[in-house]
Design an enzyme around this catalytic site. Structure first.
Site, PDB file in Angstrom:
ATOM      1  N   HIS A  32     -27.585 -11.466  28.437  1.00  0.00           N
ATOM      2  CA  HIS A  32     -26.585 -11.722  29.471  1.00  0.00           C
ATOM      3  C   HIS A  32     -26.206 -10.449  30.223  1.00  0.00           C
ATOM      4  O   HIS A  32     -25.925 -10.482  31.415  1.00  0.00           O
ATOM      5  CB  HIS A  32     -25.347 -12.320  28.799  1.00  0.00           C
ATOM      6  CG  HIS A  32     -24.402 -12.994  29.730  1.00  0.00           C
ATOM      7  ND1 HIS A  32     -24.724 -14.135  30.435  1.00  0.00           N
ATOM      8  CD2 HIS A  32     -23.115 -12.709  30.071  1.00  0.00           C
ATOM      9  CE1 HIS A  32     -23.683 -14.522  31.151  1.00  0.00           C
ATOM     10  NE2 HIS A  32     -22.700 -13.663  30.958  1.00  0.00           N
TER      11      HIS A  32
ATOM     12  N   SER B 134     -22.412 -13.041  35.367  1.00  0.00           N
ATOM     13  CA  SER B 134     -21.746 -14.140  34.682  1.00  0.00           C
ATOM     14  C   SER B 134     -20.818 -14.906  35.617  1.00  0.00           C
ATOM     15  O   SER B 134     -21.270 -15.389  36.647  1.00  0.00           O
ATOM     16  CB  SER B 134     -21.007 -13.613  33.453  1.00  0.00           C
ATOM     17  OG  SER B 134     -20.606 -14.676  32.637  1.00  0.00           O
ATOM     18  N   TYR B 135     -19.519 -15.016  35.286  1.00  0.00           N
ATOM     19  CA  TYR B 135     -18.622 -15.768  36.177  1.00  0.00           C
ATOM     20  C   TYR B 135     -18.420 -15.060  37.513  1.00  0.00           C
ATOM     21  O   TYR B 135     -17.905 -15.663  38.459  1.00  0.00           O
ATOM     22  CB  TYR B 135     -17.271 -16.032  35.505  1.00  0.00           C
ATOM     23  CG  TYR B 135     -16.512 -17.151  36.198  1.00  0.00           C
ATOM     24  CD1 TYR B 135     -16.851 -18.489  35.970  1.00  0.00           C
ATOM     25  CD2 TYR B 135     -15.499 -16.876  37.105  1.00  0.00           C
ATOM     26  CE1 TYR B 135     -16.198 -19.514  36.617  1.00  0.00           C
ATOM     27  CE2 TYR B 135     -14.833 -17.897  37.756  1.00  0.00           C
ATOM     28  CZ  TYR B 135     -15.185 -19.207  37.518  1.00  0.00           C
ATOM     29  OH  TYR B 135     -14.532 -20.233  38.182  1.00  0.00           O
TER      30      TYR B 135
ATOM     31  N   GLY C 164     -15.877 -13.731  33.176  1.00  0.00           N
ATOM     32  CA  GLY C 164     -14.980 -14.215  32.119  1.00  0.00           C
ATOM     33  C   GLY C 164     -14.666 -15.692  32.297  1.00  0.00           C
ATOM     34  O   GLY C 164     -15.299 -16.525  31.683  1.00  0.00           O
TER      35      GLY C 164
ATOM     36  N   ASP D 140     -30.954 -14.789  27.527  1.00  0.00           N
ATOM     37  CA  ASP D 140     -29.564 -15.238  27.570  1.00  0.00           C
ATOM     38  C   ASP D 140     -29.494 -16.751  27.390  1.00  0.00           C
ATOM     39  O   ASP D 140     -30.111 -17.497  28.150  1.00  0.00           O
ATOM     40  CB  ASP D 140     -28.942 -14.848  28.918  1.00  0.00           C
ATOM     41  CG  ASP D 140     -27.509 -15.320  29.070  1.00  0.00           C
ATOM     42  OD1 ASP D 140     -26.842 -15.572  28.041  1.00  0.00           O
ATOM     43  OD2 ASP D 140     -27.046 -15.430  30.225  1.00  0.00           O
TER      44      ASP D 140
END
Length: 470
Positions: free
Chosen positions: A443, A190-191, A95, A391
């Site tokens: 992603h 991701s994060y 996020g 992605d």
């Protein structure tokens, strides 16, 4: 032996015996408390859950800071077969502010996936085929996790998250002591490209002093489409957009000329140029450029992209996937009172898959994770990076730049790997790190290519190579 000597021996005997008795009592108390938590946290059946196959699952809260009243919510699944012999795998979403339960568990790789009809489907490609699977909603303010000290939300950063997640693990493994000796791996996307290596680093460092810290049997980590280094990641975003015909030559040329991605403080010209890039991405799904976008009147798959106008250091939130409309399904399900009660969750919490509040308050203090990779590669941990090659947000180009910057010796050259007689992607092995691409995935690789993702995690955990031919 003199009378005083006999008395001394008797005293020592009594002390030792009493001490052993106290130790036994404490051990029994701990086992009793653990058993009570184990029984209470067990999820018997969630609303809409299919009757077969059976799923051994647990959920609840683990306190990470008593003084602040801070607790993280988890969802745990035992492995589908031979759980006592399989590793423990932690999954984290990014996020920052997106739920590992709302995304990872309920949409991607958990055994129970929320469907649009308000129920659950069994996932035949769940990663708990390969491991005992643990999801935790982190940091506080995400999903069902909470703090009674509102000022905690003002100091959220990578270090805060790593410390809380570490404390969660220590306390969770005390509650579920039967898993404490299992091989332990960390995964995420991701994060979580920040969260996972930093948690691994913290565990590695704390394990050096087991007189002060409980030992966690960390063996390695695997991250998907991970944010790793701002300069390489954003360079990758621009080059991927151009090379995949998202932006025209003139936009690419302008951004390339005015942007120095090694500088965290972008110029006005660079901000303006990159704003055009992200505007073009609003027409499609940046997280999966060949997938359809959501057309219903709800949260779109590119929510949050306008936040880059003021600060491109802040990553886009992560709503995405093959079905870009699934976010409201998940939120509707986990906001049901009957689901919250069955789930042992705080019924007063308004459940959101991603927290705007956490995202907007998060302090981005670390721009590169590459030094941590350098340190942990020397430690001998097993480290994989995988990348869905469709992605646009954390594209494979940027991840390749990051890995090349590590300067690792080549172990096995770039080759194709196969799945169901088709090319599943590509793999290259370096000394201390492996990179794998997943062809056609965006992603959220486990959502877009679930069967390939299961083969990927099987290879990572088992040590069996991905197939070299059809």
């Amino acid at each position: 032996m003199t009378g005083s000597s006999v008395l001394s021996v008797l005293c020592i005997y009594v002390v030792l015996t009493f001490g052993s008795f106290i130790t036994v009592i404490k051990s029994l108390e701990t086992q009793t408390q653990s058993h009570e938590h184990y029984s209470y946290d067990r999820v018997i059946n969630l609303p809409g859950q299919p009757l077969t196959p059976s799923v051994s699952q647990f959920s609840g809260y683990i306190t990470v800071n008593k003084d602040h009243g801070r607790a993280l919510f988890y969802w745990f699944f035992e492995a589908q077969s031979h759980p006592s012999k399989k590793p423990l795998l932690l999954w984290l979403n990014g996020g920052p502010g997106c739920s590992s339960i709302g995304y990872g568990a309920a949409v991607e790789l958990g055994p129970l996936k929320v469907n649009k009809n308000g129920g659950l489907n069994f996932n035949p490609h769940s990663w708990n085929k390969e491991a005992n699977l643990l999801f935790v909603e982190s940091p506080v303010g995400v999903g069902f996790s909470y703090t009674n000290t509102s000022s905690d939300l003002d100091i959220l950063d990578d270090q805060f998250v790593a410390e809380d997640t570490y404390n969660f693990l220590v306390n969770w493994l005390q509650r579920y002591s039967q898993w404490s000796s299992h091989d332990f791996y960390i995964s995420g996307e991701s994060y979580a490209g920040h969260y996972v290596p930093q948690l691994a680093e913290l565990i590695h460092n704390r394990n050096k002093d087991i007189s002060e810290n409980p030992f966690i049997n960390l063996k390695g980590f695997i991250v998907g489409n991970p944010e790793t280094d701002d300069s390489y990641d954003y360079r990758g975003i621009l080059e991927y957009a151009w090379s995949h015909s998202v932006i025209p030559d003139e936009v690419y040329d302008t951004a390339k000329n005015v942007c120095n991605f090694e500088n965290n403080n972008w110029s006005k010209e660079c901000n303006a140029a990159m704003e055009i890039v992200f505007d073009k991405y609003k027409e499609i799904d940046i997280y999966n450029i060949y997938a359809p976008i959501c057309l219903i009147n709800t949260t779109s798959s590119v929510v949050g992209s306008d936040s880059h106008v003021s600060s491109f250091k802040r990553p886009i939130r992560i709503p995405a996937g093959y079905d870009p409309c699934y976010t409201p399904y998940v939120q509707e399900y986990f906001n049901r009172t009957d689901v919250k009660k069955a789930f042992h969750a705080n019924t007063s919490i308004d459940y959101k898959v991603c927290s705007d509040h956490v995202f907007n308050l998060y302090n981005y203090t670390i721009s590169s994770i590459l030094p941590i990779y350098t340190e942990l590669i020397k430690s001998g941990l097993k480290i994989w990076i995988y990348s869905g090659d469709a992605d646009g947000r954390v594209p494979v180009i940027g991840s390749r730049y990051c890995i090349e910057a590590l300067g690792l010796p080549l172990k096995s050259p770039w080759r194709s790997w196969f799945h169901n007689q088709q090319v599943g992607g590509r793999i290259v092995e370096y000394e201390g790190l492996t990179m794998v691409t997943v062809r056609g995935a965006g992603h959220l690789v486990p959502l877009n290519k679930p069967s390939e993702a299961l083969s990927l995690i099987h290879s990572f955990l088992s040590g069996q190579p991905l197939p070299k031919d059809r």
